[in-house]
Scaffold this motif. Sequence first.
Motif, PDB file in Angstrom:
ATOM      1  N   SER A 168       3.534 -21.692  71.479  1.00  0.00           N
ATOM      2  CA  SER A 168       3.282 -22.359  70.202  1.00  0.00           C
ATOM      3  C   SER A 168       4.507 -23.126  69.746  1.00  0.00           C
ATOM      4  O   SER A 168       5.644 -22.791  70.088  1.00  0.00           O
ATOM      5  N   PHE A 169       4.248 -24.173  68.956  1.00  0.00           N
ATOM      6  CA  PHE A 169       5.265 -24.871  68.191  1.00  0.00           C
ATOM      7  C   PHE A 169       4.916 -24.670  66.723  1.00  0.00           C
ATOM      8  O   PHE A 169       3.748 -24.801  66.341  1.00  0.00           O
ATOM      9  N   PHE A 170       5.912 -24.353  65.895  1.00  0.00           N
ATOM     10  CA  PHE A 170       5.605 -24.031  64.501  1.00  0.00           C
ATOM     11  C   PHE A 170       6.665 -24.604  63.579  1.00  0.00           C
ATOM     12  O   PHE A 170       7.774 -24.961  63.986  1.00  0.00           O
ATOM     13  N   THR A 171       6.301 -24.663  62.309  1.00  0.00           N
ATOM     14  CA  THR A 171       7.222 -25.107  61.269  1.00  0.00           C
ATOM     15  C   THR A 171       7.161 -24.086  60.133  1.00  0.00           C
ATOM     16  O   THR A 171       7.020 -22.894  60.375  1.00  0.00           O
ATOM     17  N   ARG A 172       7.188 -24.521  58.900  1.00  0.00           N
ATOM     18  CA  ARG A 172       7.266 -23.606  57.759  1.00  0.00           C
ATOM     19  C   ARG A 172       5.942 -22.884  57.535  1.00  0.00           C
ATOM     20  O   ARG A 172       4.928 -23.189  58.164  1.00  0.00           O
ATOM     21  N   GLU A 173       5.953 -21.964  56.585  1.00  0.00           N
ATOM     22  CA  GLU A 173       4.739 -21.289  56.141  1.00  0.00           C
ATOM     23  C   GLU A 173       3.971 -22.209  55.206  1.00  0.00           C
ATOM     24  O   GLU A 173       4.559 -23.030  54.504  1.00  0.00           O
ATOM     25  N   PRO A 182      12.457 -18.607  54.991  1.00  0.00           N
ATOM     26  CA  PRO A 182      12.928 -17.752  56.078  1.00  0.00           C
ATOM     27  C   PRO A 182      13.254 -18.481  57.371  1.00  0.00           C
ATOM     28  O   PRO A 182      14.198 -18.112  58.047  1.00  0.00           O
ATOM     29  N   HIS A 183      12.491 -19.498  57.740  1.00  0.00           N
ATOM     30  CA  HIS A 183      12.655 -20.089  59.058  1.00  0.00           C
ATOM     31  C   HIS A 183      12.391 -21.589  59.015  1.00  0.00           C
ATOM     32  O   HIS A 183      11.589 -22.071  58.228  1.00  0.00           O
ATOM     33  N   GLY A 184      13.058 -22.305  59.918  1.00  0.00           N
ATOM     34  CA  GLY A 184      12.788 -23.712  60.121  1.00  0.00           C
ATOM     35  C   GLY A 184      11.860 -23.895  61.303  1.00  0.00           C
ATOM     36  O   GLY A 184      11.273 -22.940  61.820  1.00  0.00           O
ATOM     37  N   VAL A 210      11.184 -16.265  70.760  1.00  0.00           N
ATOM     38  CA  VAL A 210      11.072 -17.304  69.736  1.00  0.00           C
ATOM     39  C   VAL A 210      12.449 -17.916  69.503  1.00  0.00           C
ATOM     40  O   VAL A 210      13.475 -17.233  69.580  1.00  0.00           O
ATOM     41  N   ASP A 211      12.460 -19.205  69.212  1.00  0.00           N
ATOM     42  CA  ASP A 211      13.695 -19.954  69.006  1.00  0.00           C
ATOM     43  C   ASP A 211      13.415 -20.960  67.898  1.00  0.00           C
ATOM     44  O   ASP A 211      12.493 -21.779  68.020  1.00  0.00           O
ATOM     45  N   TYR A 212      14.162 -20.891  66.810  1.00  0.00           N
ATOM     46  CA  TYR A 212      13.873 -21.794  65.694  1.00  0.00           C
ATOM     47  C   TYR A 212      15.133 -22.180  64.949  1.00  0.00           C
ATOM     48  O   TYR A 212      16.163 -21.491  64.993  1.00  0.00           O
ATOM     49  N   ASP A 213      15.049 -23.300  64.271  1.00  0.00           N
ATOM     50  CA  ASP A 213      16.146 -23.822  63.466  1.00  0.00           C
ATOM     51  C   ASP A 213      16.243 -23.025  62.173  1.00  0.00           C
ATOM     52  O   ASP A 213      15.225 -22.588  61.622  1.00  0.00           O
ATOM     53  N   THR A 214      17.450 -22.829  61.691  1.00  0.00           N
ATOM     54  CA  THR A 214      17.624 -22.138  60.422  1.00  0.00           C
ATOM     55  C   THR A 214      17.424 -23.117  59.268  1.00  0.00           C
ATOM     56  O   THR A 214      17.570 -24.320  59.418  1.00  0.00           O
ATOM     57  N   ARG A 245      20.891 -21.957  64.890  1.00  0.00           N
ATOM     58  CA  ARG A 245      19.585 -21.522  65.366  1.00  0.00           C
ATOM     59  C   ARG A 245      19.549 -20.008  65.476  1.00  0.00           C
ATOM     60  O   ARG A 245      20.589 -19.350  65.650  1.00  0.00           O
ATOM     61  N   GLN A 246      18.326 -19.464  65.383  1.00  0.00           N
ATOM     62  CA  GLN A 246      18.105 -18.036  65.581  1.00  0.00           C
ATOM     63  C   GLN A 246      17.138 -17.850  66.742  1.00  0.00           C
ATOM     64  O   GLN A 246      16.089 -18.506  66.806  1.00  0.00           O
TER      65      GLN A 246
END
Length: 427
Positions: A168-173, A182-184, A210-214, A245-246
């Motif tokens: 998956s590719f995701f963005t904000r809630e 919480p996450h970018g 999972v790997d996402y921008d802060t 990144r986290q």
Amino acid sequence: MKLSRSTLSVALLAALVAPAAHAEIAFDVIGGSEISFEGLVQADYNDFNNDFANLNGDAPDGKSSDNEMRRAELVLKGKGPGNIEWVLGYDAKADKWLDVNAKYKLGGNANHFFQLGQFKQPNSLEELSSTKNNDFISKSMVTNTFGIARRLGAAYRYGDNNWGVTGSFFTRELTEHPAPTPHGPGYGVRGNWAPINDKGSILHLGLSYVDYDTFQDTVRLRARPDADLAGQRLVDTGNMTNADRQKTIGGEAMWVTGPVKLQGEYMKTSVDRYNNGNALQSKDFDGDSWYVSGLWNITGETWGYKDGVPTTPLPDEPGRGMWQVGLRFDTMDLNDGTVIPGATPTAASRIDGVLGGEMDTWTLGVNWYWRSNFKFMLNYVKVDSSKYFIRTPAAPYADNPANNNVLVNRVVDDNPDILEARVQLYW
């Protein structure tokens, strides 16, 4: 919304005398879509036997309690037209959107699909499992702290009943939160495999990343002591600035044999931080957490397996219900740093890195699923935590103004115990 003890008692009495209903309410077929309605209502009660921190926050004494409506979820689901499925969910208690997405099944295969909208991201066995069938009242620390729940995005899954790979590719809630969120934006992938998948005998293995921008270059990791109503987090990194990144890797396993289920998960998260000239506040951070749990259906029921997660059965005898007992050990380590002693024995020390603390919990639980729509839970949680006591000085260090953390030379051990209860209605 707060509930008094008398209100909880009335809710429990109403649940006991209410007639059984079906697990799902079918509406109609509109535009080729079979529409159904589901709901979940949970009310919780926590009693805190505090040690150091006041977990309630509302009472000044050493022992306090709290109660609250935990969830009030309303969900519309649709099947069709064709190979399309959709869902629209909202939590009236939290005032936020839940699953809001559409899924297209390729070739009509439930394990091969594209998904678009807001949905749970492909990580964490416990997070992906249905909330109404949680083994314990509070999800584990690893799930609540490191897991990625619902986010807007797109996903693709391929597999069958015994294995699957999801990306998956995701963005904000979908529901906006006050900054920092919480996450970018980021991406995730999960693989699941059940080399044994028979009735009453299941072995599940899974791996996720999972790997996402802060968001705003800041990350904060913290955890409650396995009590959702606790007002204090006993482990807490504080705001880690200069975060780029986290990244979190997770492993999961589950074994079902007849009425017994053993389950465990491990996650390690890494925060990549860039150097802004302050070496103490630019170190990368690593933290980890894991749990292992066992659950026994005293009344003999067993679990199923679907989409890479366990499914909980209805009671074999609805009037008697299904009784479960469970035990979980849960642990988290948010320490990734060292203490730099002061120049003199009386001088305060500084921190090189992050010292967010460590916490272990034991949870003993009893669950009763009554008929098709009611569940009652009782948990006892024993907590063992330790954390350096940290304060911020009135004036920064002259030699390093950006480093304002001052360490008082002592470790705080906080070992409360908590009694939790939940009343649940679902359809």
